[in-house]
Design an enzyme around this catalytic site. Sequence first.
Site, PDB file in Angstrom:
ATOM      1  N   GLY A   1      -1.893   1.175 -15.207  1.00 42.90           N
ATOM      2  CA  GLY A   1      -1.031   1.635 -15.703  1.00 42.90           C
ATOM      3  C   GLY A   1       0.042   0.347 -15.539  1.00 42.90           C
ATOM      4  O   GLY A   1       0.668   0.669 -16.424  1.00 42.90           O
TER       5      GLY A   1
ATOM      6  N   LEU B   1      -3.666   4.172 -14.876  1.00 42.36           N
ATOM      7  CA  LEU B   1      -4.317   4.693 -13.378  1.00 42.36           C
ATOM      8  C   LEU B   1      -4.185   3.796 -12.932  1.00 42.36           C
ATOM      9  O   LEU B   1      -4.726   2.356 -13.400  1.00 42.36           O
ATOM     10  CB  LEU B   1      -5.936   5.342 -13.685  1.00 42.36           C
ATOM     11  CG  LEU B   1      -5.903   6.433 -13.950  1.00 42.36           C
ATOM     12  CD1 LEU B   1      -7.269   6.930 -14.415  1.00 42.36           C
ATOM     13  CD2 LEU B   1      -4.931   7.415 -13.833  1.00 42.36           C
ATOM     14  N   CYS B   2      -3.113   3.171 -12.299  1.00 38.43           N
ATOM     15  CA  CYS B   2      -3.363   1.995 -11.063  1.00 38.43           C
ATOM     16  C   CYS B   2      -3.107   1.466 -11.672  1.00 38.43           C
ATOM     17  O   CYS B   2      -1.693   0.674 -12.254  1.00 38.43           O
ATOM     18  CB  CYS B   2      -4.675   2.080  -9.922  1.00 38.43           C
ATOM     19  SG  CYS B   2      -4.597   0.864  -8.662  1.00 38.43           S
ATOM     20  N   ALA B   3      -3.971  -0.368 -11.119  1.00 40.27           N
ATOM     21  CA  ALA B   3      -3.639  -1.691 -12.674  1.00 40.27           C
ATOM     22  C   ALA B   3      -3.694  -1.254 -13.781  1.00 40.27           C
ATOM     23  O   ALA B   3      -3.611  -2.226 -14.278  1.00 40.27           O
ATOM     24  CB  ALA B   3      -5.029  -2.766 -12.136  1.00 40.27           C
TER      25      ALA B   3
END
Length: 563
Positions: free
Chosen positions: A303, A299-301
Amino acid sequence: MNVAADEEPPASAPDALGSVLVDAALGPGRRFVPGVAAAKATAALAVRPHRLARRAAGLGAELARIAVGRSDVGPQRGDRRFADPAWSGNPAFRRLAQAYLATGEVIDRLLCDADLDWAAERRLRFAAENVVDALAPSNFPLTNPSVLKALVDTGGANFARGARHFAQDMARPPRVPSMVDRSAFEVGTDLAITPGAVVARTDVFELLQYAPSTERVRERPLLVVPPMINKYYVADLAPGRSMIEHVVASGQQTFAISWRNPDERFASWTLDTYAGAILDALDAIEEITGADATHVMGLCAGGVTLTATVAHLAAVGELDRIAGLTLGVCVIDNAEAGTAAAIVDRNLATLALAESHRRGYLDGRALAGVFAWLRPNDLIWNYVVNNYYLGKDPPAFDILYWNADTTNMPAGLHRDFLEIALTNALVRPGEQTLLGTPVDLSAIDVDSYLVAGIADHITPWQSCYRTTRLLRSDPRFVLSTSGHIAAMVNPPGNPKASYRVADENPLGADEWLAAATQRPGSWWEDWTAWLGERSGDERPAPDRLGGADLEPLGPAPGTYVHE
């Protein structure tokens, strides 16, 4: 971090990561000084005086129409600043709002008329929009009808309560209005309560294994990798709104990383440190489940780190350990990344790194303050009015509680992420190294599932879409409703929820959108079906958590989430 997009934590323009990391160290005030960009705009308009004259004449004519009550100017749908009926029903307040909105529209058009280069336009627009937002008549007690009504109704008690709220907020970082009633929730009691256990712990993370809720489970498990700048339980909010609860109920064996909240002792933790932690988690999962491969979701960073780690596995010949890659609201390619790229440069990054190096970490509370100022109408001025002028308590909302539960970033990781944001090295094979191996995203040929939010201002969906061109596989790209966090916290049952999918991934994001079809419901159900097709056969659910050499260390959500 649902809810509607306007109820989420604040966001900025395309890929905000680099800009946020600089602002958190140096403070966001520099964004309000456009500097050279303002000089460029002044020079550009000076050689086009007819444009300036035309806009001034147009504004004068519109103000005249407003004065005689013949103007059609009005707020955009969903603009909560002018929700009070008095803004439309009272002639004085209606004219005040119309004059403000008309002036803001002219300023926007002048910025377009200046024909600035991309970076200067983004820098100047950000500064101008923040000034215009701050000057909204709704932000001043004497020109806000809701505040005047409260003053009469309470005999001034609203301002007394507001003063107490203001004093409490200014007494502690990040010194912005409180967005949530923090007394309404407790992690492990109201949030992050999906049953499970801590089955591994290192200095960097705890590994949570969730108890099956079905009699049979799929062979290949799932590992959730959250962002390193937030707590993991955005994936495990309240019951009925928990992604982890949902995927466990689908029969998926599920694990999640809970990162430690670092302080000055862990300043040396780098991208390699976090990538190594992901590999340690995979080792533990394989030992516990005996699976031949594991699904991974970043998720987000988280990822960004996960994708680079999967590329490392490809480089060392171990990509077969990955059953599938899911990325949620994650930007890998930072090319022309909107406001972030326009504002961040090498000199500012150097100053920001010096500050985090001095402290040993980037303060999570500073990050929270930066995020708030990235969307000031919703996350600053809205709460100034609610908390200080109306004297009301902030709402009790699980996403905003999670957003306020901050996490620090170690200085080493701060350096690595800023370097990635500035150089965009991940998109060029071999330019970035991880754990001693070159990163080549085109070597990732495992099935992949990419999710973005159509109203996301932190990781705009068009930037997320570019990841489809970086991986060797042909990803399933899904466009969810709402913004950055609401796109992820998207449980089934919301009649307004929908998502878009397409059969192919053309070169451009706009082409994909034109070909995509809209489906009702939550993408969670589409995703769990996608996982199920790639997770092997079913087998009886284990009757205990952990393994022979990995006995449970305590119940979920563990201890690191409370730091």
